[in-house]
Design a protein around this motif. Sequence first.
Motif, short mmCIF file in Angstrom:
data_model
loop_
_atom_site.label_atom_id
_atom_site.label_comp_id
_atom_site.label_asym_id
_atom_site.label_seq_id
_atom_site.Cartn_x
_atom_site.Cartn_y
_atom_site.Cartn_z
N TYR A 54 1.38 -0.71 -0.19
CA TYR A 54 0.15 0.45 0.19
C TYR A 54 0.81 1.25 0.37
O TYR A 54 0.66 2.29 -0.44
N GLY A 55 1.61 1.01 0.93
CA GLY A 55 2.73 2.50 0.81
C GLY A 55 3.54 2.46 -0.35
O GLY A 55 3.87 3.86 -0.91
N TYR A 56 3.86 1.82 -0.89
CA TYR A 56 4.75 1.47 -2.39
C TYR A 56 3.21 2.33 -3.42
O TYR A 56 4.19 3.12 -4.05
N GLY A 57 2.93 2.02 -3.41
CA GLY A 57 1.00 2.23 -4.11
C GLY A 57 1.04 3.77 -4.16
O GLY A 57 0.95 4.50 -5.03
N VAL A 58 1.09 4.15 -2.60
CA VAL A 58 0.83 5.86 -2.78
C VAL A 58 2.04 6.58 -3.59
O VAL A 58 2.01 7.48 -3.99
N CYS A 59 3.97 5.57 -3.01
CA CYS A 59 4.53 6.74 -3.38
C CYS A 59 3.92 6.44 -4.92
O CYS A 59 4.55 6.94 -5.37
N ASP A 60 3.95 5.45 -5.83
CA ASP A 60 3.78 5.36 -6.51
C ASP A 60 2.70 6.37 -7.93
O ASP A 60 2.74 6.89 -8.58
N GLN A 61 1.94 6.63 -6.77
CA GLN A 61 0.58 8.39 -6.71
C GLN A 61 1.43 9.17 -6.93
O GLN A 61 1.06 10.18 -7.74
N ASN A 63 4.94 9.87 -7.35
CA ASN A 63 5.45 9.95 -8.99
C ASN A 63 4.72 10.35 -10.09
O ASN A 63 4.92 10.61 -11.10
N SER A 64 3.76 9.31 -9.99
CA SER A 64 2.64 10.46 -11.06
C SER A 64 2.13 11.25 -11.35
O SER A 64 1.30 11.21 -12.43
N GLY A 65 2.43 11.98 -10.31
CA GLY A 65 1.49 13.66 -10.39
C GLY A 65 0.41 13.82 -9.54
O GLY A 65 -0.75 14.35 -9.90
N THR A 66 -0.62 12.35 -9.16
CA THR A 66 -1.70 12.40 -8.29
C THR A 66 -1.00 13.33 -7.19
O THR A 66 -0.69 13.16 -6.72
N ALA A 101 13.20 10.28 -1.81
CA ALA A 101 13.45 11.14 -3.44
C ALA A 101 11.65 12.32 -3.85
O ALA A 101 11.95 13.14 -4.77
N ALA A 102 10.89 11.32 -3.73
CA ALA A 102 9.49 12.45 -3.62
C ALA A 102 8.66 13.08 -3.27
O ALA A 102 7.69 14.24 -3.32
N ILE A 103 9.27 13.57 -1.67
CA ILE A 103 9.13 14.95 -0.73
C ILE A 103 9.25 16.06 -1.59
O ILE A 103 7.46 16.32 -1.44
N TRP A 104 9.55 16.29 -2.49
CA TRP A 104 9.38 17.70 -3.01
C TRP A 104 8.37 17.64 -3.60
O TRP A 104 7.37 19.14 -3.51
N GLN A 105 7.82 16.66 -5.14
CA GLN A 105 6.74 16.26 -5.68
C GLN A 105 5.74 16.53 -4.46
O GLN A 105 4.61 17.24 -4.94
N LEU A 106 5.52 15.98 -3.79
CA LEU A 106 4.56 15.58 -2.67
C LEU A 106 3.91 17.16 -2.19
O LEU A 106 3.15 17.58 -1.92
N ARG A 107 5.24 17.98 -1.98
CA ARG A 107 5.48 19.15 -0.96
C ARG A 107 4.99 20.18 -2.01
O ARG A 107 3.42 21.12 -1.83
N GLN A 108 5.19 20.12 -3.01
CA GLN A 108 4.46 20.96 -4.20
C GLN A 108 3.21 20.88 -4.71
O GLN A 108 2.01 21.48 -4.75
N SER A 109 2.47 19.58 -4.86
CA SER A 109 1.49 18.67 -4.87
C SER A 109 0.08 19.26 -4.06
O SER A 109 -0.86 20.23 -4.14
#
Length: 117
Positions: A54-61, A63-66, A101-109
């Motif tokens: 589930y956690g890696y699924g969240v990461c995939d989301q 990274n895909s821009g959700t 590595a996806a934290i920056w993208q998450l923060r932007q979102s």
Amino acid sequence: MNRRCCGLLIAGGMAAVGVLATAQPARADNIGYLVNVTARPGYSFPNADAALAYGYGVCDQINSGTSYGQLVNNIKADFSTSDEFQGSYLISQSAQELCPAAIWQLRQSAAGYVPSA
């Protein structure tokens, strides 16, 4: 410039390259994630593999821009809850522990996100 000065510049540059080449990339911490999401009530994963998936699924989301708002809504729906914190906590744990590595993208979102009333 004299030879000594050039030698020092080259040696300094080589040392900097060596430090950068040996710097470790951010890595997943499966154990940290599992402790944080299985010790907290409300998620009721059947086992560690399901929690990690589930956690890696969240990461995939991520990274895909959700969008952050959609991530929260997905988690709230998946766990049949209206608890905003439960959604944001799982997103935070997934990003911090499994895909830093996806934290920056998450923060932007998440910028400007306002929880639904």
